[in-house]
Design a protein around this motif. Structure first.
Motif, PDB file in Angstrom:
ATOM      1  N   GLY A 138       0.802  -1.208   0.000  1.00  0.00           N
ATOM      2  CA  GLY A 138       0.000   0.000   0.000  1.00  0.00           C
ATOM      3  C   GLY A 138       0.838   1.263   0.000  1.00  0.00           C
ATOM      4  O   GLY A 138       1.829   1.373   0.723  1.00  0.00           O
ATOM      5  N   GLY A 139       0.448   2.217  -0.792  1.00  0.00           N
ATOM      6  CA  GLY A 139       1.077   3.522  -0.904  1.00  0.00           C
ATOM      7  C   GLY A 139       0.377   4.278  -2.017  1.00  0.00           C
ATOM      8  O   GLY A 139      -0.743   3.930  -2.415  1.00  0.00           O
ATOM      9  N   PHE A 140       1.021   5.301  -2.549  1.00  0.00           N
ATOM     10  CA  PHE A 140       0.432   6.116  -3.603  1.00  0.00           C
ATOM     11  C   PHE A 140       1.378   6.210  -4.794  1.00  0.00           C
ATOM     12  O   PHE A 140       2.592   5.994  -4.655  1.00  0.00           O
ATOM     13  N   PRO A 141       0.847   6.511  -5.974  1.00  0.00           N
ATOM     14  CA  PRO A 141       1.741   6.804  -7.098  1.00  0.00           C
ATOM     15  C   PRO A 141       2.642   7.984  -6.744  1.00  0.00           C
ATOM     16  O   PRO A 141       2.207   8.937  -6.088  1.00  0.00           O
ATOM     17  N   LYS A 149      12.367   9.955  -4.664  1.00  0.00           N
ATOM     18  CA  LYS A 149      11.011   9.489  -4.385  1.00  0.00           C
ATOM     19  C   LYS A 149      10.971   7.979  -4.595  1.00  0.00           C
ATOM     20  O   LYS A 149      11.304   7.488  -5.673  1.00  0.00           O
ATOM     21  N   ASN A 150      10.553   7.257  -3.566  1.00  0.00           N
ATOM     22  CA  ASN A 150      10.607   5.806  -3.658  1.00  0.00           C
ATOM     23  C   ASN A 150       9.336   5.164  -3.121  1.00  0.00           C
ATOM     24  O   ASN A 150       8.443   5.828  -2.581  1.00  0.00           O
ATOM     25  N   ALA A 151       9.280   3.866  -3.286  1.00  0.00           N
ATOM     26  CA  ALA A 151       8.340   3.008  -2.584  1.00  0.00           C
ATOM     27  C   ALA A 151       9.186   1.947  -1.892  1.00  0.00           C
ATOM     28  O   ALA A 151      10.154   1.455  -2.468  1.00  0.00           O
ATOM     29  N   TYR A 152       8.858   1.613  -0.655  1.00  0.00           N
ATOM     30  CA  TYR A 152       9.645   0.595   0.037  1.00  0.00           C
ATOM     31  C   TYR A 152       8.725  -0.456   0.648  1.00  0.00           C
ATOM     32  O   TYR A 152       7.544  -0.213   0.905  1.00  0.00           O
ATOM     33  N   GLY A 231       5.267   1.936   2.300  1.00  0.00           N
ATOM     34  CA  GLY A 231       5.078   3.367   2.115  1.00  0.00           C
ATOM     35  C   GLY A 231       6.202   3.984   1.324  1.00  0.00           C
ATOM     36  O   GLY A 231       6.761   3.361   0.408  1.00  0.00           O
ATOM     37  N   HIS A 232       6.548   5.208   1.670  1.00  0.00           N
ATOM     38  CA  HIS A 232       7.575   5.973   0.957  1.00  0.00           C
ATOM     39  C   HIS A 232       8.434   6.707   1.981  1.00  0.00           C
ATOM     40  O   HIS A 232       7.901   7.395   2.861  1.00  0.00           O
TER      41      HIS A 232
END
Length: 659
Positions: A138-141, A149-152, A231-232
């Protein structure tokens, strides 16, 4: 027997796992200072042991905690056991993450901020609600591809030899392994962790166009329980200049639901478009509706739908319904500035939520940065709410589409916060200071009640049927229903079934009626004859049922060879136990020599009730011997052990057993 369990207090627990996250440092932005804060409702001092993943106690462990005096663990700057370097990412770690345990229940709050005070966030450990075997990321574009800017994804195992599969993301996504930001290119990632070991993935938005949003909805499966953070460390569905820490601990699919109420942050009305909600489906064919309206989207497992902030009502809340359980994340602002976004996993509303949250620690303080402190409260309509013993200054706000619940947004708070309600509630915090904003929920995630099903063997059908149902968790009252109709006198935790039926129970918990528990009996139909049989001129099939349980309808199929079947005519709706059925038939093929009868239950499962091969032109003689699968046997070979059906010319069928 089937059994599941749940905890009614969620974030208040006696064991917590904190997997590590991926840190980033860009000109003083992102994760710099961080703290783990322990709080408890206990007025007697409790002891909390904190170890890294390899079981080694951290400095200061065990920690003493008592209500009114939370204990703060200050972590090393930027990179530590909970925040990984580039070279530690995409590689199994043995000494990262925290395991926090006590003989008493306590709350764990993680707070982080950047060294330049521009970025902040907070998340709460979900306790044992964080442990499970299925998750969706779960997170956002990230909207704009940038090198920071990442997703982890952070994973921590609770048992040795835990096999984990990460899949379902865009096949063009690439991930960091050590110092190489695009080294992992596999479409499916397989890892094996022992107890306490951890693994962190980073998906940098500038390494592939797919990395901007392609990791959303990725499925994480394991064969033993794990904890997951997502998240990020810098991100958000904003423009290039707006970004913030967006940290959250996930819950497994056991703890998600179908109804969510989201309260807006501190954006001005014109900026609410940034306060988006993302719905991530876990099952196919999931409908989404907003504020009691019609379906606005239908998505499948792993897909997502973004709801913009203009859907918040004038009361600054939004009611979201889905046809299947989903993950509901909120991107909200701590202030009107667009770079104060934070990430919130929204708990589904439930009658099993607690009535007290005690306590939220140092609400206005994030690693020394003093912020404006506030809370969200979602509770039942008419409930009496107290914040630190006093009524809130804010008034309850009704929820469009659901009159049973209300929301509050209380601001101007400092210190340690205790919230009580006379009805179930979810409580979250929201804070801001200039461009820094954060939020996190302190309650709400509860599991489905524990149910025990007792079965009985039915000798007539040689199958197992539902006999009784027991609710093992304690509720204030019970009312069992059969097909939606209350059963008189059925007010105990256990219920003896009547055979066929769709059973449910309405339970009262904390003054709130919960009707979500439903059990469909899977007991199969029992026919009067082993086979349907022909009569008269071979133009009609007749059968009679002794018992019909959970049966939707029947089907008649025809075949020319006994192997390839197609339905003949339309479905024949079930009429219930003890019913007689007669169906005129007219074959669609001159070559048809086999017919069979099928019953179909409400779950779509089919059961075959026999194959017949009619011959209407020779009388007073055996015209065929058939196996259970419908294969014809030569009469001179009719000697092997097994079960056979003898078909006579007058359409009589005899079942025989040979040893």
């Amino acid at each position: 027997m089937l059994a599941t369990g749940y905890k009614s207090t969620a974030q208040l627990d006696n064991i917590h796992y904190l997997p590590p996250i991926k840190s980033t440092i860009i000109n003083g932005n992102s994760l710099g200072q961080s703290q783990v804060i322990l709080s408890t409702p206990s007025v007697v001092t409790i002891s909390v042991t904190v170890t890294t993943g390899n079981g080694v106690p951290i400095v200061g462990s065990p920690f003493s905690v008592v209500n009114g005096s939370p204990s703060t663990i200050t972590l090393a700057l930027a990179f530590n056991a909970l925040s990984l370097l580039d070279e530690e990412t995409g590689i199994i770690q043995t000494d990262k993450g925290f395991v926090l345990t006590s003989t008493d229940e306590f709350i764990v709050t993680y707070k982080a901020k950047s060294t330049n005070d521009i970025q902040t966030d907070v998340y709460t450990s979900k306790g044992q609600a964080a442990l499970g075997t299925e998750f969706f990321w779960g997170g956002f574009p990230n909207t704009v591809a940038m090198n920071h800017k990442n997703a982890y994804l952070g994973i921590m195992a609770t048992e040795d030899n835990t096999s984990i599969t990460i899949s379902g993301y865009d096949v063009n996504c690439v991930f960091r392994q050590g110092l190489v930001p695009n080294a992992i290119t596999a479409n499916t990632i397989l890892i094996n962790l022992n107890a306490g070991e951890s693994y962190v993935l980073e998906c940098l938005s500038d390494q592939s166009s797919a990395n901007v949003c392609g990791f959303i909805g990725a499925q994480i499966l394991s064969d033993k329980k794990i904890a997951v953070n997502n998240g990020h460390s810098l991100g958000g569905d904003t423009d290039a200049t707006a970004k913030d820490l967006m940290l959250e601990q996930a819950v497994s699919t056991d703890y998600i639901g179908t109804e969510h109420i989201v309260v807006s942050g501190n954006s001005s009305l014109n900026n609410l478009i940034i306060e988006k909600v993302i719905i991530i489906a876990t099952q196919n064919n999931t409908d989404i509706a907003i504020n009691g309206g019609a379906t606005v989207a239908n998505i499948n497992a792993g897909e997502y739908y973004i709801i913009d902030g203009f859907n918040y009502s004038a009361n600054n809340n939004m009611y979201i319904e889905t046809s299947n359980p989903v993950y509901c994340y909120q991107q909200l602002r701590g202030a009107s500035t667009k770079n104060t976004v934070g990430l919130n996993l929204i708990p589904p509303i439930s009658c099993r939520m607690p009535k007290e949250i005690n306590e939220i620690p140092f609400i206005e303080n994030n690693n020394g940065l003093i912020m404006s402190g506030g809370i969200f409260i979602i509770t039942r309509s008419g409930a009496t709410v107290l914040v630190n013993g006093s009524p809130p200054a804010a008034l309850p706000q009704s929820v469009t589409g659901n009159t049973g619940w209300v929301s509050y947004k209380e601001t101007g708070l400092t210190g340690n916060i205790k919230v009580t309600s006379t009805a179930p509630m979810a409580v979250g915090s929201i804070t801001a200071n200039g461009a820094a904003g954060s939020a996190g929920y302190y309650s709400g995630f509860v599991k489905f009640p524990e149910i025990q099903l007792t079965t009985i063997f039915n000798s007539s059908s040689a199958e197992t049927c539902l006999d009784s149902i027991s609710i093992l968790d304690e509720f204030d009252s019970y009312q069992w229903l059969d097909g939606g109709i209350p059963v008189v006198g059925a007010n105990d935790p256990s219920f003896q079934t009547f055979g066929e039926g769709i059973y449910s129970v309405a339970v009262d918990f904390n003054g709130c009626l919960d009707t979500s528990i439903q059990i469909i009996s899977a007991c199969p139909i029992i026919l009067a004859a082993e086979l349907a049989y022909f009569i008269g001129d071979c133009s009609k099939i007749e059968w009679e049922s002794i018992t019909e349980i959970n049966i939707s309808h029947y089907q008649i199929e025809e075949s020319s060879d006994g192997y390839i079947w197609k339905q003949l005519g339309t479905n024949i709706e079930s009429k219930g136990t003890g019913s007689y059925y007669s169906k005129m038939i007219s074959s669609t093929s001159a070559n048809t020599v086999y017919y069979r009868l099928l019953s179909v239950d409400f779950n779509g499962e089919k059961k075959e009730h026999g194959i017949i091969a009619p011959n209407c032109f020779k009388l007073d003689e055996i015209i065929g011997v058939y196996t259970l699968s419908g294969q014809k046997v030569k009469l001179d070979e009719f000697s092997s052990s097994g079960v056979y059906f003898i078909l006579y010319a007058d359409q009589r069928v005899e079942k025989v057993f040979l040893n």
